[in-house]
Design an enzyme around this catalytic site. Structure first.
Site, PDB file in Angstrom:
ATOM      1  N   HIS A  33       1.776   6.634  -9.236  1.00 42.77           N
ATOM      2  CA  HIS A  33       1.824   5.307  -8.595  1.00 42.77           C
ATOM      3  C   HIS A  33       3.078   5.176  -7.711  1.00 42.77           C
ATOM      4  O   HIS A  33       3.924   4.316  -7.942  1.00 42.77           O
ATOM      5  CB  HIS A  33       1.772   4.190  -9.648  1.00 42.77           C
ATOM      6  CG  HIS A  33       1.343   2.869  -9.070  1.00 42.77           C
ATOM      7  ND1 HIS A  33       0.605   1.948  -9.765  1.00 42.77           N
ATOM      8  CD2 HIS A  33       1.546   2.304  -7.838  1.00 42.77           C
ATOM      9  CE1 HIS A  33       0.386   0.881  -9.004  1.00 42.77           C
ATOM     10  NE2 HIS A  33       0.950   1.079  -7.820  1.00 42.77           N
ATOM     11  N   ARG A  84      -6.133   0.737  -6.909  1.00 40.92           N
ATOM     12  CA  ARG A  84      -5.927   0.438  -8.325  1.00 40.92           C
ATOM     13  C   ARG A  84      -6.809   1.369  -9.154  1.00 40.92           C
ATOM     14  O   ARG A  84      -7.960   1.635  -8.797  1.00 40.92           O
ATOM     15  CB  ARG A  84      -6.317  -1.005  -8.648  1.00 40.92           C
ATOM     16  CG  ARG A  84      -5.251  -2.015  -8.348  1.00 40.92           C
ATOM     17  CD  ARG A  84      -4.026  -1.851  -9.276  1.00 40.92           C
ATOM     18  NE  ARG A  84      -3.022  -2.860  -9.038  1.00 40.92           N
ATOM     19  CZ  ARG A  84      -2.012  -2.739  -8.166  1.00 40.92           C
ATOM     20  NH1 ARG A  84      -1.863  -1.642  -7.453  1.00 40.92           N
ATOM     21  NH2 ARG A  84      -1.125  -3.712  -8.031  1.00 40.92           N
ATOM     22  N   GLU A 133      -1.651   3.285 -16.999  1.00 46.15           N
ATOM     23  CA  GLU A 133      -0.423   3.843 -16.426  1.00 46.15           C
ATOM     24  C   GLU A 133       0.731   3.638 -17.402  1.00 46.15           C
ATOM     25  O   GLU A 133       0.861   2.531 -17.933  1.00 46.15           O
ATOM     26  CB  GLU A 133      -0.108   3.163 -15.084  1.00 46.15           C
ATOM     27  CG  GLU A 133      -1.194   3.465 -14.055  1.00 46.15           C
ATOM     28  CD  GLU A 133      -0.912   2.907 -12.656  1.00 46.15           C
ATOM     29  OE1 GLU A 133       0.152   2.282 -12.453  1.00 46.15           O
ATOM     30  OE2 GLU A 133      -1.763   3.087 -11.778  1.00 46.15           O
TER      31      GLU A 133
HETATM   32  C1  8YV Z   1       3.923  -1.962  -7.097  1.00 45.84           C
HETATM   33  C2  8YV Z   1       1.646  -1.938  -6.088  1.00 45.84           C
HETATM   34  O1  8YV Z   1       4.050  -3.297  -6.768  1.00 45.84           O
HETATM   35  O2  8YV Z   1       2.144  -3.661  -4.542  1.00 45.84           O
HETATM   36  C3  8YV Z   1       1.398  -3.217  -5.390  1.00 45.84           C
HETATM   37  O3  8YV Z   1       0.374  -3.842  -5.712  1.00 45.84           O
HETATM   38  O4  8YV Z   1       0.774  -1.415  -6.653  1.00 45.84           O
HETATM   39  C4  8YV Z   1       2.970  -1.267  -6.155  1.00 45.84           C
HETATM   40  O5  8YV Z   1       3.463  -1.027  -4.943  1.00 45.84           O
HETATM   41  C5  8YV Z   1       5.306  -1.373  -7.188  1.00 45.84           C
HETATM   42  O6  8YV Z   1       5.214  -0.023  -7.426  1.00 45.84           O
HETATM   43  C6  8YV Z   1       6.075  -2.027  -8.318  1.00 45.84           C
HETATM   44  O7  8YV Z   1       7.343  -1.494  -8.439  1.00 45.84           O
END
Ligand code: 8YV
Length: 344
Positions: A301, A250, A279
């Site tokens: 991401h 993150r 983001e």
């Molecule tokens: C997002 C992520 O969920 O799972 C997570 O925590 O950071 C990502 O994989 C995904 O990109 C949402 O579309």
């Protein structure tokens, strides 16, 4: 009348087939922006949403609670981290929050390795030079024999450890906030077994030691108040001059201004980031834009964004919604208000 399920656009697009073929529900794509999502919930009298990583701070919970009343509603995360969801507001509104553990670990772990490979061999720099008509590139480095520090020894961190050790013979140091006893207890295995299984040379909860010793530090930490700006000036200052930093966890765990300075002054050699404090990426300070540095690799991401993981994630999120409507509450991947977003 089937129940309506709203799925935010970018998540819908990632696994259109799965959502189009969902039976027993009326599945509709909707913009992820909170006010738009909130009005769509009221308009469609909807009690279930599947959402991405966008932070939701208020209107989403108000509209779900007002439509659902005592029947309850569900926010199903398309993914694992749930730092964008306010679990307290959800609980107050009788809204269940679920996530999709396990389904994207392999994709994020692989992305971590691709970022490491790119940094090590300066792939982005070499490509840019070639595009500019310059058929040469700076020398890279081999990763074999180098020390990789895994900060946050959860499911993704462990996969990265195993791939880096068994695939590239890297020496892997694992670091987490748990001491050895707690780690053994959580995993139900002895430290020796854990080390053998994940190709780990050492495990420690002295994370600073890992920052000092590693040639590459890879972050797999939970996003919470405790880990905000975890990689700050002080920790960057501990890293070896030739060291590399990778973040696929993150954005909030890295102080991006401090990272910019560490890279600009060549205090560390490079960084690869898939996640950002804001983001889409906007520099924290206008004069510290990471995109201006040749020693960075930045991706938008996409760690979990593979066809395979997207399908598994959509099926898992949809499964939670269906089980919720079927009243199978004890079979949901429920997120608790005090649960951390990534195990670390
Ligand atoms: C997002 C992520 O969920 O799972 C997570 O925590 O950071 C990502 O994989 C995904 O990109 C949402 O579309």
């Amino acid at each position: 009348m089937p129940e309506t399920l709203l799925v935010t656009h970018s998540e819908y697009q990632k696994a259109k087939n799965v959502f189009e073929q969902a039976d027993g529900l009326c599945v509709l794509p909707v913009a992820g922006e909170e006010s738009v999502l909130a009005s769509a919930i009221r308009r469609h009298r909807c009690r279930a949403v599947i959402v991405g990583v966008t932070p939701y701070v208020g209107p989403l919970y108000e509209s779900l609670a007002s439509v659902a009343g005592r029947q309850g509603a569900i926010i199903a995360r398309f993914g694992v981290g749930h730092d964008g969801i306010d679990k307290t507001l959800a609980a107050e509104g009788n809204i269940t929050v679920t996530n999709t553990p396990g389904v994207l670990d392999q994709s994020v772990a692989e992305h971590t390795l691709w970022l490491l490979g790119n940094l090590a061999k300066r792939v982005s720099v070499a490509q840019q030079r070639l595009f500019d008509g310059n058929f040469c590139s700076p020398a890279g480095m081999e990763v074999t024999g180098k020390t990789l520090g895994i900060v946050g020894f959860g499911a993704i961190g462990r996969r990265v450890a195993a791939m880096a050790h068994f695939g590239f013979a890297m020496k892997v140091l694992g670091a987490g906030r748990e001491d050895v006893k707690q780690l053994q207890c959580r995993m139900g295995k002895s430290l020796e077994t854990i080390k053998a299984e994940y190709g780990l040379a050492e495990y420690t909860c002295d994370v600073d030691q890992v920052f000092r010793r590693a040639d590459v530090v890879s972050l797999h930490l939970a996003a919470n108040a405790e880990t905000q700006d975890f990689v700050d000036r002080q920790r960057l200052g501990m890293m070896k001059p030739g060291a590399l930093l990778i973040n696929t966890a993150r954005g909030s765990v890295v102080d991006e201004d401090a990272l910019f300075d560490a890279l600009a002054t060549r205090q560390i050699a490079g960084a690869a980031l898939d996640v950002f404090q804001r983001e889409p990426y906007v520099p924290l300070s206008a004069d510290k834009d990471l995109r201006t540095l040749p020693s960075v690799v930045l991706t938008p991401h996409i760690g979990s964004n593979t066809k395979e993981a997207n399908r598994r994630t959509a099926e898992a999120a949809l499964g939670n919604v269906k089980r919720f409507f079927a009243g199978a509450h004890n079979q949901l991947d429920c997120v608790q208000p005090d649960e951390i977003a990534f195990p670390g």
